[in-house]
Design an enzyme around this catalytic site. Structure first.
Site, PDB file in Angstrom:
ATOM      1  N   ASP A  99       0.783   4.515  -4.918  1.00  0.00           N
ATOM      2  CA  ASP A  99       0.167   4.116  -6.194  1.00  0.00           C
ATOM      3  C   ASP A  99       1.201   3.559  -7.163  1.00  0.00           C
ATOM      4  O   ASP A  99       1.007   2.497  -7.772  1.00  0.00           O
ATOM      5  CB  ASP A  99      -0.512   5.316  -6.859  1.00  0.00           C
ATOM      6  CG  ASP A  99      -1.607   5.929  -6.020  1.00  0.00           C
ATOM      7  OD1 ASP A  99      -1.371   6.163  -4.820  1.00  0.00           O
ATOM      8  OD2 ASP A  99      -2.688   6.189  -6.572  1.00  0.00           O
ATOM      9  N   THR A 100       2.299   4.302  -7.311  1.00  0.00           N
ATOM     10  CA  THR A 100       3.331   3.892  -8.262  1.00  0.00           C
ATOM     11  C   THR A 100       3.923   2.547  -7.886  1.00  0.00           C
ATOM     12  O   THR A 100       4.095   1.656  -8.732  1.00  0.00           O
ATOM     13  CB  THR A 100       4.442   4.949  -8.321  1.00  0.00           C
ATOM     14  OG1 THR A 100       3.880   6.205  -8.711  1.00  0.00           O
ATOM     15  CG2 THR A 100       5.514   4.550  -9.316  1.00  0.00           C
TER      16      THR A 100
END
Length: 440
Positions: free
Chosen positions: A209-210
């Site tokens: 996600d990051t």
């Protein structure tokens, strides 16, 4: 089949954002639920999600269960839901990893809007339509639920709250991230953006996600944030220490790739004029606004480094030697950071010359700060350490303006940056005349 690039659009970039033509799309939204050994929670989660979408979502949808290497009865539960509900599809992957599961399903999905949420449904489902609406309308490229945004309501323990906020502070300090919550399991992305972005994302686990968000933001894509109501799942199986360690390794890897220019972020660029940040400001030299922001960020970090070094050196030497040593070390780092991050010069060519010029600029700062210390000493009694630091901060602020002007006009002039850019980038036509000439 050969495709024609629209006039004025850089080769390989994304097309302009447009609203989806909903009448021509079979499935508008594909919601992925990645699971690993969730035999107990999977069925109530999927049935609740399906009931909510069928009742409130105004477009066609599909729910995809992405089972990544479960060893319990999760595959059986997923297959039963696939058989019982028309809008549910089950996919089995033989390797573990949330990022791997999302990449596999999103890469194969034909839906123009792709989303995912955690199986525990900690996020209130009423935020789902506000999450995907900006993607459907063409306003944004990605959307995230945020537990740290103003307006969010969160119920969770102090340990997770501290770790979440600390992690986002690390992202802001190391990768200059501006989004507020990287880890909330409630995100969406346009399908055309995912097709370009997913091949650049290396992580297959929780850092997925990051990395996705950092690359999207660095490429200038628009990320929409939705404040959510979120209740912590006390039975979560996430291993906090191992996940935090893997995340920090990911931050280091992505930061290094961004610093060396190893990522082809130009493939994610939008055409000129699609983003207001692309428009030139009247009366402002090209790139000045961006350079000022970069210079201020680098300057703030190097000032903190300088003050820390000064305090350390001051333990074993007088104020003048401590000031000179601290300023020298921080000046080398400041020049290197401004060279790459503020003025966009890559590679080692002329790096030594830039550092030499930077040291001359450093000499000016040394003269200002040393003069300030000398004036303070001549004023009378021995000053307190806090007074010394305050005087040094004021002197550094005065030197900062002059340093930026010298960096921009002498150390890293516009002509040199243009030469560096031309050396590492292919020539790309920017208007109709250039395109027509290249076609001939």
């Amino acid at each position: 089949m050969m495709t024609t690039q629209p006039p004025g659009q850089p080769l390989g970039s994304l097309p302009p954002r447009e609203p989806l033509r909903l009448g021509q799309i079979r499935t508008v939204l594909d919601v992925v639920v990645p699971v690993h050994n969730e035999e107990r929670d999977l069925e109530p989660c999927v049935r609740r999600l399906h009931e909510h979408l069928a009742r409130t979502f105004p477009y066609t949808f599909r729910i995809t269960i992405a089972d990544n290497a479960s060893t319990d009865r999760t595959p059986e539960v997923a297959a039963r839901l696939d058989e019982a509900i028309d809008e549910v599809t089950a996919v089995r992957l033989e390797e573990k990893g949330r990022g791997r599961a999302l990449r596999a399903v999103w890469s194969l999905s034909e839906a123009p809007v792709l989303a995912y949420m955690d199986v525990d449904l900690s996020t209130d489902l009423n935020a789902l339509l506000p999450l995907v609406a900006p993607l459907i309308s063409g306003h944004s490229d990605l959307a995230i639920g945020s537990r740290l945004n103003r307006g969010a309501r969160v119920v969770r323990g102090p340990k997770r709250e501290f770790l979440s906020r600390a992690y986002n502070l690390i992202l802001r300090g190391s990768l200059a991230a501006r989004f507020s919550d990287a880890q909330c399991g409630f995100k969406a992305i346009r399908g055309d953006v995912a097709a370009r972005l997913l091949p650049m994302v290396e992580d297959t686990g929780w850092f997925f996600d990051t990395e996705l968000l950092v690359l999207a933001e660095r490429a200038g894509l628009r990320i929409h944030e939705v404040p959510v109501d979120w209740i912590d799942d006390p039975d979560s199986t996430v291993h906090l220490v191992r996940t935090a360690t893997d995340d920090l390794k990911g931050v280091w890897r992505v930061g290094r790739a961004l610093a060396t220019g190893a990522l082809p972020l130009d493939r994610l660029a939008r055409p000129f004029g699609d983003d207001p940040r692309d428009r030139e400001l009247s009366g402002v030299p090209g790139g000045l606004a961006r350079q000022l922001v970069g210079f201020c960020v680098v300057g703030a970090l190097s000032t903190l480094c300088y003050l820390g070094l000064y305090s350390l050196f001051r333990l074993g030497m007088g104020p003048q030697p401590a000031n000179a040593a601290a300023l020298l070390v921080s000046a080398l780092g400041n020049t290197a950071a401004n060279r790459r991050l503020t003025f966009g010069i890559r590679g080692r060519d002329r790096a030594v010359r830039h550092q030499a010029q930077g040291l001359l600029v450093f000499a000016i700062g040394l003269a200002l700060t040393s003069g300030s210390l000398a004036a303070l000493d001549a004023a009378g009694a021995t000053p307190a350490h806090g007074t010394e630091l305050a005087v040094l901060v004021a002197a550094n602020l005065a030197a900062t303006v002059l340093r930026f002007l010298l960096f921009r006009a002498w150390v890293f002039p516009d002509r040199e940056r243009a030469d560096e850019t031309a050396a590492v980038q292919p020539s790309v036509p920017h208007d109709r005349n250039d395109l027509s000439r290249s076609a001939r």
